[in-house]
Design a protein around this motif. Structure first.
Motif, short mmCIF file in Angstrom:
data_model
loop_
_atom_site.label_atom_id
_atom_site.label_comp_id
_atom_site.label_asym_id
_atom_site.label_seq_id
_atom_site.Cartn_x
_atom_site.Cartn_y
_atom_site.Cartn_z
N ASP A 23 0.87 -1.28 0.15
CA ASP A 23 -0.02 -0.01 0.03
C ASP A 23 0.94 1.27 -0.13
OD1 ASP A 23 -2.15 -1.51 -0.03
OD2 ASP A 23 -2.66 -1.42 2.19
N TRP A 24 2.09 1.33 0.72
CA TRP A 24 2.79 2.53 0.85
C TRP A 24 3.46 2.54 -0.34
CZ3 TRP A 24 7.83 3.91 0.04
CH2 TRP A 24 8.10 5.17 0.76
N ILE A 25 4.08 1.66 -1.08
CA ILE A 25 4.76 1.71 -2.30
C ILE A 25 3.85 2.25 -3.31
CG2 ILE A 25 5.99 0.40 -4.21
CD1 ILE A 25 7.07 -1.32 -1.57
N SER A 26 2.79 1.52 -3.58
CA SER A 26 1.80 1.92 -4.55
C SER A 26 1.25 3.23 -4.58
CB SER A 26 0.50 0.96 -4.65
OG SER A 26 0.84 -0.44 -4.69
N ALA A 27 1.07 3.90 -3.16
CA ALA A 27 0.68 5.31 -3.13
C ALA A 27 1.68 6.39 -3.59
CB ALA A 27 0.46 5.53 -1.64
N ARG A 28 2.99 5.78 -3.45
CA ARG A 28 4.02 6.77 -3.71
C ARG A 28 4.65 6.50 -5.06
NH1 ARG A 28 3.13 6.07 1.15
NH2 ARG A 28 3.14 7.67 2.93
N PHE A 29 4.55 5.37 -5.44
CA PHE A 29 5.44 4.77 -6.56
C PHE A 29 4.63 4.19 -7.63
CE2 PHE A 29 8.52 5.41 -3.56
CZ PHE A 29 9.73 6.28 -3.91
N PRO A 30 3.53 4.60 -8.11
CA PRO A 30 2.46 3.98 -8.75
C PRO A 30 2.84 3.12 -10.02
CG PRO A 30 2.01 6.04 -8.94
CD PRO A 30 3.09 5.96 -7.88
N GLU A 31 3.74 3.57 -10.60
CA GLU A 31 4.35 2.83 -11.78
C GLU A 31 5.20 1.70 -11.63
OE1 GLU A 31 3.02 4.04 -14.71
OE2 GLU A 31 1.87 5.24 -13.51
N ASP A 32 5.78 1.37 -10.47
CA ASP A 32 6.69 0.62 -10.31
C ASP A 32 6.23 -0.90 -10.01
OD1 ASP A 32 8.32 2.48 -10.20
OD2 ASP A 32 9.32 2.35 -8.23
N GLY A 33 6.51 -1.71 -10.27
CA GLY A 33 6.33 -3.07 -9.95
C GLY A 33 6.56 -3.54 -8.46
N ILE A 34 6.13 -4.56 -8.03
CA ILE A 34 6.10 -5.24 -6.55
C ILE A 34 6.45 -6.73 -6.79
CG2 ILE A 34 5.44 -5.28 -4.25
CD1 ILE A 34 3.86 -2.81 -4.70
N LEU A 35 7.36 -7.38 -6.21
CA LEU A 35 7.45 -8.87 -5.91
C LEU A 35 7.69 -8.91 -4.52
CD1 LEU A 35 8.10 -11.74 -7.03
CD2 LEU A 35 10.60 -10.99 -7.25
N GLY A 36 6.78 -9.79 -4.06
CA GLY A 36 6.67 -10.06 -2.51
C GLY A 36 6.69 -11.60 -2.55
N GLU A 37 7.14 -11.99 -1.15
CA GLU A 37 7.12 -13.34 -0.94
C GLU A 37 5.55 -13.91 -1.01
OE1 GLU A 37 8.58 -16.86 2.18
OE2 GLU A 37 9.13 -14.67 2.66
N GLU A 38 4.64 -13.03 -0.09
CA GLU A 38 3.35 -13.54 -0.03
C GLU A 38 2.31 -13.34 -1.05
OE1 GLU A 38 3.55 -15.48 2.54
OE2 GLU A 38 5.54 -14.78 3.18
N PHE A 39 2.56 -12.33 -1.92
CA PHE A 39 1.61 -12.14 -2.89
C PHE A 39 2.06 -11.95 -4.20
CE2 PHE A 39 -0.22 -9.78 1.10
CZ PHE A 39 -1.35 -10.91 1.56
N GLY A 40 3.14 -12.49 -4.59
CA GLY A 40 3.59 -12.65 -5.78
C GLY A 40 4.05 -11.12 -6.28
N GLU A 41 3.73 -11.05 -7.46
CA GLU A 41 4.32 -10.07 -8.56
C GLU A 41 3.06 -9.16 -9.19
OE1 GLU A 41 7.79 -8.83 -11.67
OE2 GLU A 41 6.97 -11.07 -11.49
N THR A 42 3.23 -7.95 -9.05
CA THR A 42 2.07 -7.02 -9.54
C THR A 42 3.07 -6.03 -10.64
OG1 THR A 42 2.36 -5.38 -7.97
CG2 THR A 42 0.66 -6.98 -7.59
N ARG A 43 2.33 -5.73 -11.47
CA ARG A 43 2.83 -4.74 -12.51
C ARG A 43 4.31 -5.37 -13.27
NH1 ARG A 43 0.37 -1.31 -9.16
NH2 ARG A 43 2.24 -1.16 -7.86
N PRO A 44 4.24 -6.91 -13.53
CA PRO A 44 5.59 -7.34 -13.87
C PRO A 44 6.37 -6.75 -14.93
CG PRO A 44 3.84 -8.51 -14.79
CD PRO A 44 3.11 -7.57 -13.99
N GLY A 45 5.65 -5.93 -16.09
CA GLY A 45 6.42 -5.13 -16.87
C GLY A 45 7.06 -3.90 -16.37
#
Length: 260
Positions: free
Chosen positions: A54-76
């Motif tokens: 939530d913190w990252i998406s609010a401040r860096f909305p164009e960035d992807g996220i890879l996390g252990e528990e919820f996998g990958e968002t915005r893989p491109g």
């Protein structure tokens, strides 16, 4: 403040936020589930990772996220954040304080910044290539110990169940050292980066385990490689050392050609 410094600051901030969420569950008697790979997970892991997302998406909305528990968002996405909300869940659920929250920022496989926060013991270490490594806001450095017989060597699991030959090499190395311990998971890398141990190894390491730790070890003056000797967070395993023992440790463990 340059871009790398800004990313260091952001990684440290989100690591603190996520780690403090996890700390709120620590020693709280929470239920433990088992993931498909056989590893444990708790509501603390999931809630802490969601807070980071939530913190990252609010401040860096164009960035992807890879996390252990919820996998990958915005893989491109050109840039992505790599998260482990609780590195050392087995430690966490047993009430032992040597677990941490790991946050890295990467462009491809190049790590731009990394932070490791240890809420239960009050330690934060953060680094970015060319910007140094800082431990609770003070410069962090690996030790200058160059004698294996005086070194402290660490591993998360000294059994090496997947690679018995590596286990034999590790145990031979440990017999030469002054002390070997299983102060494992990310806490062992903190000890190397801050000069309190000389060697930390893992036979299995996921990108979310390793990405934050690579710049921390390297900017503190150490060497971070996989078991083939490649300087990477994506090799699936790791050998981290101070600079003075990098060559000899890797030779003992069957590696060659890595010298700092």
């Amino acid at each position: 403040m340059n871009d790398r410094q800004a990313l260091m600051q952001a990684a440290a901030e989100v690591a603190r936020k996520s780690g403090d969420v996890a700390l709120g569950f620590f020693r709280g008697g929470i239920a433990v589930d088992t993931k498909s790979d056989g590893t444990p997970v708790t509501v603390a892991d999931r809630t802490a990772e969601q807070a980071a997302r939530d913190w990252i998406s609010a401040r860096f909305p164009e960035d992807g996220i890879l996390g252990e528990e919820f996998g990958e968002t915005r893989p491109g996405a050109e840039r992505r954040w790599i998260l482990d909300p609780i590195d050392g869940t087995k430690t966490f659920i047993r009430g032992v304080p040597l677990w941490g929250t790991l946050v890295a920022v990467a462009k491809g496989e190049r790590i731009l910044a990394g932070a490791a926060y240890f809420p239960a013991v009050g330690e934060l270490v953060v680094a970015a290539p060319g910007q140094g490594c800082f431990w609770n806001d003070r410069p962090a450095r690996v030790s200058t110990q160059s004698e294996l017989s005086k070194a402290v060597v660490l591993s998360t699991d000294e059994r090496f169940l997947l690679h018995p030959a590596r286990g034999e090499a590790w145990r031979a190395l440990a017999r030469e050292a002054a002390m070997d311990r299983t102060w494992g998971d990310c806490y062992g890398y903190l000890l190397v980066a801050t000069g309190r141990a000389e060697v930390m190894v893992d036979e299995v390491l996921s990108p979310w385990d390793a990405a934050a730790l690579q710049p921390i070890i390297e900017e503190a003056g150490g060497v971070f490689t996989d078991w083939t000797g490649k300087q990477t967070s994506f090799g699936g395993n790791c050998i981290a050392t101070n600079g003075a023992l990098a060559k000899v440790v890797r030779e003992r463990l069957g590696m060659t050609g890595v010298v700092r």
